[in-house]
Design a protein around this motif. Structure first.
Motif, short mmCIF file in Angstrom:
data_model
loop_
_atom_site.label_atom_id
_atom_site.label_comp_id
_atom_site.label_asym_id
_atom_site.label_seq_id
_atom_site.Cartn_x
_atom_site.Cartn_y
_atom_site.Cartn_z
N ARG A 10 15.11 8.13 -1.29
CA ARG A 10 14.24 7.44 -0.27
C ARG A 10 14.93 7.17 0.81
N THR A 11 16.08 6.87 0.47
CA THR A 11 17.08 5.32 1.63
C THR A 11 17.42 6.76 2.79
N PRO A 25 5.05 12.85 1.78
CA PRO A 25 5.10 12.18 2.25
C PRO A 25 6.81 11.18 2.39
N TYR A 26 7.69 11.69 2.38
CA TYR A 26 8.69 10.90 2.48
C TYR A 26 9.41 10.36 3.19
N ALA A 37 17.25 11.99 5.25
CA ALA A 37 17.41 12.93 6.08
C ALA A 37 17.71 14.33 5.47
N MET A 38 18.38 14.51 3.95
CA MET A 38 18.52 15.41 3.29
C MET A 38 17.36 15.58 2.48
N GLY A 82 0.37 -1.46 -0.11
CA GLY A 82 0.06 -0.14 0.21
C GLY A 82 0.31 1.28 -0.03
N GLY A 83 2.30 0.95 0.09
CA GLY A 83 2.59 2.34 0.52
C GLY A 83 4.01 2.97 -1.44
N VAL A 84 2.65 2.22 -2.00
CA VAL A 84 3.80 2.34 -3.06
C VAL A 84 2.56 2.74 -4.00
N GLY A 85 2.35 4.37 -3.86
CA GLY A 85 1.11 4.47 -4.02
C GLY A 85 1.33 5.44 -6.09
#
Ligand SMILES: *Cc1c(COP(=O)(O)O)cnc(C)c1O
Length: 455
Positions: free
Chosen positions: A162-163, A175-176, A168-169, A38-41
């Motif tokens: 998204r890693t 949603p990130y 952090a950057m 579900g997290g993959v929109g």
């Protein structure tokens, strides 16, 4: 038998043969919802079957105009003929050996090409990876190895992936980042130059003043001598296509140079002809120490790179950089073909033509519709920021409503921005003027169909 791009050629006109989504897409969406996390929109509930030029054909036979390029990836076009030929030849020769085990020429040729087309004529090296985020992480690794320092400076509204380190950057929490911490340390955020939102009583902050604001904070709160790298998108992508005021980037680069901080340009979204130059840094003659590329690099195949000053790039010990798939031979063949396509077809010029057409149409729309607070961008990377008329108060609902109306009429558009109130346009450079005009007609109608809010 091999299919050539010509045999799969797609009729270049918008055509809807079902309502959107059609029955096949609805069926696939039902399967997706029980098979895919579900997290993959998805932006649109429409499944692709083929694509070429400026058109994506869905599984029900609808022809959609592509103003997204799969998020700035298929800049040379979907299944661009040179890319198709090069990949078909490579896939039949060998699919993978791992460059770190038995190397192959394609990887070296891509590194040579990147060293040639990226800004600056100093001696360079390149290293290849799979995704934009992976390349950003490697740029930070290289900067840390080269400087012996830890800290990394990034900016408000930044998007770097998204890693864990790149979350952090990245600036925006939804949603990130929400729920995905703890995040990597030693990442510090400074204010960017955002001309539409920087205007004070004395007018907009100019580039030099915005740079002083950011650098003063970094100096006082981190310390220039602690910083390994300053990482910036020359035009921010996900953050809202924010183009800094002239002079901002050169001032940052100069400060980095003076303080031994590695200046890293994240050109993952802005690179490879997208902005009408090879790279967005080129416009002001800014020469980054390291440049990170991905998205438009390989005509749709997964590839990314870090390119930069030889002495920095060579600072990491042998074996310290790499990965199983980095610089996969198919992706390298595609990248060489994409670069050849940009040069042979004059796509830098084409991006500037796209800019001229789109800004002419969008400026006319802005004159009629005061909800378009700002029109900005370069080349085939153009955006409108939507606000309550006469203010800078973001109108995310309007952006969503206009995008949905455009989708319903067969135009793929994306939104972005920290406030989710920006409509962004990233057409492939293989799109025709006729399709662009048609897409802008659809947008005109979409804006007209969404009533203004009473205030
Ligand atoms: C998309 C993007 C990334 C991340 O690239 P992925 O391939 O999705 O990991 C990093 N930086 C910028 C500027 C981007 O637009």
């Amino acid at each position: 038998m091999t299919l050539t791009a010509d045999q799969t050629a797609v009729d270049q006109g918008r055509r809807l043969v079902t309502e959107l989504p059609g029955p096949r897409s609805r069926e696939l969406m039902a399967r997706k919802s029980v098979a895919v996390a579900g997290g993959v929109g998805t932006t649109m509930p429409v499944f692709a079957a083929r694509a070429a030029g400026g058109i994506v054909v869905d599984v029900d036979g609808n022809h959609l105009i592509d103003l997204g390029s799969g998020i700035a990836v298929t800049t040379v076009g979907n299944s661009a003929p040179r890319v198709v030929d090069a990949v078909q030849e490579q896939v039949a020769a060998f699919t993978h050996t791992c460059f770190m085990v038995t190397p192959y020429e394609g990887y070296v040729a891509v590194a040579e090409a990147l060293n040639r087309v990226t800004p600056g004529d100093h001696e360079k090296r390149s290293a290849l990876f799979n995704s934009g985020a992976e390349a950003v992480e490697n740029a930070v690794k290289i900067a840390r190895a080269a400087t012996g320092r830890d800290a990394v400076a990034v900016f408000d509204h930044a998007y770097h992936g998204r890693t864990n380190l790149t979350m952090a950057m990245t600036a925006k929490v939804m949603p990130y980042k929400r729920g995905f911490g703890p995040f990597a340390g030693e990442v510090y955020r400074a204010p960017v130059s955002y001309p539409f939102r920087d205007a004070g009583p004395d007018g907009a902050l100019d580039g030099a003043a915005a740079a002083r604001r950011a650098l003063d904070l970094l100096d006082k709160q981190v310390g220039a001598d602690q910083l390994a790298a300053l990482v910036i998108e020359p035009i921010q992508g996900e953050g809202g296509f924010i183009e800094p005021a002239p002079g901002f980037l050169p001032a940052l680069a100069q400060w980095c140079h003076e303080h031994g901080v590695v200046f890293v340009a994240d050109e993952v979204q802005t690179g490879f002809a997208r902005t009408g130059d090879w790279f967005a840094c080129d416009r002001e003659g800014v020469v980054p120490d390291l440049i990170v590329t991905a998205k438009g690099i390989a005509g749709g195949l997964p590839l990314s790179a870090v390119t930069g000053r030889a002495e920095l790039m060579d600072a990491a010990h042998a074996g310290g950089l790499g990965g199983t798939y980095g610089g996969n031979p198919l992706a390298c063949a595609a990248a060489l073909a994409a670069i050849e396509t940009i040069e042979a077809e004059g796509l830098l010029g084409r991006a500037r033509e796209v800019e001229a057409l789109m800004t002419r149409r969008l400026r006319a729309l802005q004159e009629r519709d005061p909800r378009i607070g700002d029109l900005r961008g370069r080349g085939a990377m153009i955006a409108v920021e939507l606000v309550r008329p006469g203010t800078t108060e973001p109108d995310a609902d309007l952006a969503k409503a206009v995008a949905t109306a455009a989708h319903r009429d067969g135009v793929i558009v994306l939104t972005c921005g920290t406030y989710s109130n920006v409509l962004r346009f990233l057409p492939p450079l293989s799109i025709s003027d006729a399709l662009l005009e048609d897409a802008l007609d659809v947008l005109d109608t979409a804006f007209a169909s969404v009533p203004g809010k009473a205030r």
